[in-house]
Design a protein around this motif. Structure first.
Motif, mmCIF file in Angstrom:
data_model
loop_
_atom_site.group_PDB
_atom_site.id
_atom_site.type_symbol
_atom_site.label_atom_id
_atom_site.label_comp_id
_atom_site.label_asym_id
_atom_site.label_seq_id
_atom_site.Cartn_x
_atom_site.Cartn_y
_atom_site.Cartn_z
ATOM 1 N N GLU A 151 -49.249 -11.918 20.272
ATOM 2 C CA GLU A 151 -49.383 -13.011 21.628
ATOM 3 C C GLU A 151 -50.830 -13.386 21.222
ATOM 4 O OE1 GLU A 151 -50.379 -9.077 22.888
ATOM 5 O OE2 GLU A 151 -48.620 -9.726 22.017
ATOM 6 N N ASP A 152 -51.896 -12.937 20.767
ATOM 7 C CA ASP A 152 -53.109 -13.279 20.706
ATOM 8 C C ASP A 152 -53.141 -14.242 19.710
ATOM 9 O OD1 ASP A 152 -53.785 -11.514 22.701
ATOM 10 O OD2 ASP A 152 -54.694 -9.985 21.336
ATOM 11 N N HIS A 153 -52.134 -14.475 18.722
ATOM 12 C CA HIS A 153 -52.484 -15.343 17.564
ATOM 13 C C HIS A 153 -51.674 -16.367 17.699
ATOM 14 C CE1 HIS A 153 -54.835 -13.062 14.704
ATOM 15 N NE2 HIS A 153 -54.406 -12.018 15.485
ATOM 16 N N GLY A 154 -50.785 -16.676 18.919
ATOM 17 C CA GLY A 154 -50.005 -17.882 19.159
ATOM 18 C C GLY A 154 -49.180 -18.295 17.818
ATOM 19 N N GLU A 155 -49.258 -19.607 17.617
ATOM 20 C CA GLU A 155 -48.463 -19.992 16.469
ATOM 21 C C GLU A 155 -48.704 -19.078 15.097
ATOM 22 O OE1 GLU A 155 -48.316 -24.115 15.826
ATOM 23 O OE2 GLU A 155 -48.432 -24.334 18.060
ATOM 24 N N ALA A 156 -50.059 -18.640 14.827
ATOM 25 C CA ALA A 156 -50.366 -17.931 13.746
ATOM 26 C C ALA A 156 -49.344 -16.733 13.662
ATOM 27 C CB ALA A 156 -51.821 -17.576 13.509
ATOM 28 N N ALA A 157 -48.800 -16.267 14.527
ATOM 29 C CA ALA A 157 -48.100 -14.952 14.443
ATOM 30 C C ALA A 157 -46.850 -14.966 13.644
ATOM 31 C CB ALA A 157 -47.532 -14.394 15.769
ATOM 32 N N ALA A 158 -46.619 -16.326 13.038
ATOM 33 C CA ALA A 158 -45.666 -16.474 12.026
ATOM 34 C C ALA A 158 -45.472 -15.781 10.813
ATOM 35 C CB ALA A 158 -45.534 -18.034 11.554
ATOM 36 N N TRP A 159 -46.764 -15.220 10.506
ATOM 37 C CA TRP A 159 -46.677 -14.354 9.266
ATOM 38 C C TRP A 159 -46.512 -12.813 9.553
ATOM 39 C CZ3 TRP A 159 -50.911 -11.060 10.511
ATOM 40 C CH2 TRP A 159 -51.796 -11.455 11.394
ATOM 41 N N LEU A 160 -46.481 -12.466 10.949
ATOM 42 C CA LEU A 160 -46.039 -11.284 11.321
ATOM 43 C C LEU A 160 -44.422 -11.107 11.211
ATOM 44 C CD1 LEU A 160 -48.474 -10.728 14.261
ATOM 45 C CD2 LEU A 160 -48.258 -9.386 12.322
ATOM 46 N N GLY A 161 -44.030 -10.254 10.452
ATOM 47 C CA GLY A 161 -42.534 -10.084 10.381
ATOM 48 C C GLY A 161 -42.134 -8.902 11.333
ATOM 49 N N GLY A 162 -40.954 -8.398 10.718
ATOM 50 C CA GLY A 162 -40.121 -7.272 11.499
ATOM 51 C C GLY A 162 -41.216 -5.981 11.412
ATOM 52 N N ARG A 163 -40.778 -5.032 12.371
ATOM 53 C CA ARG A 163 -41.172 -3.911 12.520
ATOM 54 C C ARG A 163 -40.195 -2.709 11.961
ATOM 55 N NH1 ARG A 163 -46.554 -3.022 13.930
ATOM 56 N NH2 ARG A 163 -46.099 -1.598 15.759
ATOM 57 N N PHE A 164 -40.651 -1.747 11.243
ATOM 58 C CA PHE A 164 -40.030 -0.874 10.878
ATOM 59 C C PHE A 164 -40.540 0.553 10.745
ATOM 60 C CE2 PHE A 164 -39.124 -4.626 8.694
ATOM 61 C CZ PHE A 164 -37.672 -4.804 8.610
ATOM 62 N N THR A 165 -39.621 1.681 10.840
ATOM 63 C CA THR A 165 -40.175 3.002 10.733
ATOM 64 C C THR A 165 -39.512 3.630 9.401
ATOM 65 O OG1 THR A 165 -38.489 3.994 12.155
ATOM 66 C CG2 THR A 165 -40.566 3.433 13.073
ATOM 67 N N ASP A 166 -40.079 4.585 8.838
ATOM 68 C CA ASP A 166 -39.783 5.311 7.757
ATOM 69 C C ASP A 166 -39.669 6.799 8.195
ATOM 70 O OD1 ASP A 166 -42.505 6.602 7.842
ATOM 71 O OD2 ASP A 166 -43.002 5.582 6.133
ATOM 72 N N ALA A 167 -38.943 7.618 7.243
ATOM 73 C CA ALA A 167 -38.837 9.098 7.631
ATOM 74 C C ALA A 167 -39.858 9.844 8.328
ATOM 75 C CB ALA A 167 -38.058 9.713 6.032
ATOM 76 N N GLN A 168 -41.244 9.452 7.945
ATOM 77 C CA GLN A 168 -42.352 10.013 8.656
ATOM 78 C C GLN A 168 -42.827 9.307 9.891
ATOM 79 O OE1 GLN A 168 -42.317 9.240 5.046
ATOM 80 N NE2 GLN A 168 -41.639 11.095 4.732
ATOM 81 N N ASN A 169 -41.849 8.537 10.325
ATOM 82 C CA ASN A 169 -42.093 7.851 11.636
ATOM 83 C C ASN A 169 -43.430 7.039 11.570
ATOM 84 O OD1 ASN A 169 -40.113 8.732 13.054
ATOM 85 N ND2 ASN A 169 -40.781 10.640 13.383
ATOM 86 N N VAL A 170 -43.790 6.369 10.413
ATOM 87 C CA VAL A 170 -44.665 5.687 10.091
ATOM 88 C C VAL A 170 -44.433 4.365 10.467
ATOM 89 C CG1 VAL A 170 -46.528 4.612 8.687
ATOM 90 C CG2 VAL A 170 -46.197 7.075 8.340
ATOM 91 N N ILE A 171 -45.071 3.404 11.261
ATOM 92 C CA ILE A 171 -44.654 2.245 11.511
ATOM 93 C C ILE A 171 -45.036 1.207 10.839
ATOM 94 C CG2 ILE A 171 -44.877 0.406 13.437
ATOM 95 C CD1 ILE A 171 -44.765 2.317 15.611
ATOM 96 N N TRP A 172 -44.052 0.421 9.902
ATOM 97 C CA TRP A 172 -44.833 -0.734 9.071
ATOM 98 C C TRP A 172 -44.382 -1.972 9.756
ATOM 99 C CZ3 TRP A 172 -46.653 0.823 4.268
ATOM 100 C CH2 TRP A 172 -46.256 2.269 3.980
ATOM 101 N N THR A 173 -45.143 -3.011 9.352
ATOM 102 C CA THR A 173 -44.852 -4.496 9.616
ATOM 103 C C THR A 173 -44.915 -5.254 8.292
ATOM 104 O OG1 THR A 173 -46.497 -4.202 11.541
ATOM 105 C CG2 THR A 173 -46.134 -6.436 10.867
ATOM 106 N N GLN A 174 -43.835 -6.112 8.392
ATOM 107 C CA GLN A 174 -43.530 -6.777 7.209
ATOM 108 C C GLN A 174 -44.582 -8.125 7.302
ATOM 109 O OE1 GLN A 174 -39.457 -8.058 6.409
ATOM 110 N NE2 GLN A 174 -40.057 -8.423 4.487
#
Length: 185
Positions: free
Chosen positions: A145-168
């Motif tokens: 939310e701090d990046h406004g329109e610039a947030a378009a480069w932030l994709g979906g969020r995912f977790t893996d088997a080790q519960n690490v959170i990844w951002t596309q």
């Protein structure tokens, strides 16, 4: 005991998989990189579509550019081609990426007609998309939310088997962001 692979074999295998992904062969995988801290927009673990990822290169000597913003770390010569280098963590408002043996350049712009690279803390290898699950963290990554329109480069969020959170990381949107190559002070 885990099988150890030499750095050369790892880089060769990664290069072959990047080429096969561009041809549409093999299973769908994403390149994982680490950059910044979890408090920054998107966190510290990033996934990049192999079609947009370009090449992962060891950090060469960088030529600094005067009168530029602190997150623009300079120019790199990769096999005779000059690339502008942006410290991805510092660009997002964090501390500068440490320059050490694990630091890597992700040459992201060549496919899109821009010779630019992201400086990241380290490459973490390929992550099969089948092993990732949508994160249950309420949608937008922290700080989006701090990046406004610039947030378009932030994709979906995912977790893996080790519960690490990844951002596309959406490379085309990042390169289209008006702040990305606005390097002048």
């Amino acid at each position: 005991m885990a099988k150890r692979i030499s750095l050369r074999e790892f880089q060769q295998n990664l290069s072959e998989r990047l080429v096969s992904a561009r041809r549409g062969e093999g299973s769908r995988a994403l390149l994982g990189v680490e950059s910044g801290s979890d408090e920054l927009p998107g966190g510290s673990h990033w996934l990049i579509d192999l079609a947009d990822s370009g090449e992962v290169a060891p950090l060469p000597e960088l030529t600094p550019a005067p009168l530029t913003k602190p997150w623009f770390v300079g120019i790199a010569n990769i096999r005779g081609v000059l690339y502008s280098v942006v410290d991805f963590a510092a660009w997002r408002g964090g501390a500068p990426t440490p320059i050490n043996a694990q630091s890597r350049l992700l040459l992201v712009g060549a496919r899109h007609g821009i010779n630019t690279a992201l400086l990241v803390r380290r490459a973490l290898g390929l992550r099969p998309q089948l092993e990732l699950h949508a994160a249950d963290d309420g949608g937008l990554p922290a700080g989006a939310e701090d990046h406004g329109e610039a947030a378009a480069w932030l994709g979906g969020r995912f977790t893996d088997a080790q519960n690490v959170i990844w951002t596309q990381l959406r490379i085309p949107a990042l390169l289209a962001d008006s702040n990305y190559l606005d390097i002048a002070l």
